[in-house]
Design a protein around this motif. Structure first.
Motif, short mmCIF file in Angstrom:
data_model
loop_
_atom_site.label_atom_id
_atom_site.label_comp_id
_atom_site.label_asym_id
_atom_site.label_seq_id
_atom_site.Cartn_x
_atom_site.Cartn_y
_atom_site.Cartn_z
N ARG A 88 24.04 60.05 25.51
CA ARG A 88 24.38 58.66 25.28
C ARG A 88 25.42 58.55 24.23
N MET A 89 25.17 59.08 22.90
CA MET A 89 25.96 59.31 22.01
C MET A 89 27.33 59.88 22.38
N ASP A 92 29.53 57.19 24.01
CA ASP A 92 29.69 55.79 23.29
C ASP A 92 31.11 55.71 22.48
N GLN A 284 22.70 49.56 15.39
CA GLN A 284 21.87 49.95 16.49
C GLN A 284 20.41 49.76 16.01
N TYR A 293 17.82 55.88 19.33
CA TYR A 293 19.44 56.12 19.40
C TYR A 293 19.86 56.10 17.95
#
Length: 325
Positions: A88-89, A92, A284, A293
């Motif tokens: 996911r990072m 992003d 976050q 995350y």
């Protein structure tokens, strides 16, 4: 008399030969015992600090790495996602933008802070009346809380009543929205951080400068060397260990210590222009509740700091001590 003297020396020789092994025997054992006592004493002195680092730094870091493999909900449930947070990072764009802003922040801040601190250290090293007052004044901002510093400079940068714009208008220039303009907000934060930290690193440089024997400078002056030649051939080479420490600590401080100023001065704005990686991780974790995350991003940030530390070590110390060879 000669015969008697010879007989006495021959009679004493076996005694001396027998006593020598006995005298040398306990020596290594005594040295070994003393060395063990020194190691035990050193361990007892180090143990409290090592225990504190292990409990309050090492253990949270390990738990953060473990947490990065989980998806944590706001209700306290943990779901193992493996490398999902890292994937996911990678996708992003806001995270990579925060890393880019952090890179600009570090590249501009660290050299500027280094030069200003070194210049102040050279300045306050001079033996003139009242120099102690200037040392205190330069160091004073460091002892003030960063939150208080942020509130103070936020008022000073105010568009209407701030002293910065009032001073510019008094000098015939137009005022500027320093914290409201994306092109100047980050550099305004950098200026405040330099103002806060320059006194601390000035003291470190001053300590390093005072360790350099003055005889070197006297010999250089006798040889006709000017101030710049003295700095280039004496001060700068002998100040390299101090420079390494300042570069390393200021880099770590820039990456991890800009959160308070950003939070108070700009809250990451305008238009995310001051959203450092450490501030984005905070958002976050504590605004959106994405603890797993945030832990993954924190792990990557720590690895980036390790790489920066290794590069600084290589550039300032590795293979550079030619005088010690």
């Amino acid at each position: 008399m000669t015969l008697h003297g010879t007989a006495r020396s021959q009679a004493a020789a076996p005694t001396t030969a027998k006593a020598a092994p006995g005298a040398d025997g306990p020596g290594p054992r005594r040295r070994l015992g003393r060395r063990h006592r020194e190691w035990i004493a050193a361990g007892l002195f180090i143990a409290p600090d090592a225990l504190g680092l292990a409990v309050f730094v090492g253990l949270p870091m390990v738990l953060s790495v473990v947490l990065s493999f989980f998806q944590v909900s706001g209700f306290g449930s943990y779901e193992f996602v493996g490398l999902g947070n890292y994937a996911r990072m990678m996708d992003d764009p806001l995270f990579w933008e925060s890393m880019r802003i952090t890179g600009v922040y570090v590249v501009v801040l660290v050299p500027l802070l280094f030069v200003v601190s070194l210049g102040l250290g050279l300045l306050v090293r001079q033996r003139v009346p009242g120099v102690g007052v200037f040392r205190t004044l330069f160091f004073l901002p460091y002892v003030i809380s960063l939150v208080v510093v942020g509130l103070l400079w936020k008022f000073m940068f105010d568009d209407q009543v701030g002293v910065v714009n009032q001073g510019l208008r008094a000098a015939g220039f137009a005022g500027h929205s320093w914290l409201g303009d994306p092109s100047t907000a980050l550099y305004s934060v950098i200026a405040v951080f330099v103002w806060v930290m320059m006194g601390y690193y000035m003291i470190i440089f001053l300590a390093g400068l005072q360790e350099i024997p003055r005889e070197y400078y006297e010999a250089a002056r006798i040889d006709g060397a000017g101030p710049w030649t003295q700095f280039r051939t004496i001060t700068w080479p002998l100040l390299r260990p101090t420079s390494f420490f300042v570069l390393l600590m200021s880099t770590v401080a820039a990456i991890t210590g800009g959160f308070e100023l950003v939070f108070v001065l700009t809250e990451g704005g305008p238009a995310n222009s001051t959203s450092l990686a450490i501030f984005y991780i905070y958002q976050q974790a504590f605004v959106f509740g994405e603890y797993g995350y945030a832990s993954a991003m924190g792990t990557v940030l720590v690895l980036a700091m390790l790489l920066c530390s290794g590069a600084i070590f290589k550039a300032t110390r590795g293979g550079r001590f030619d005088d010690d060879r």
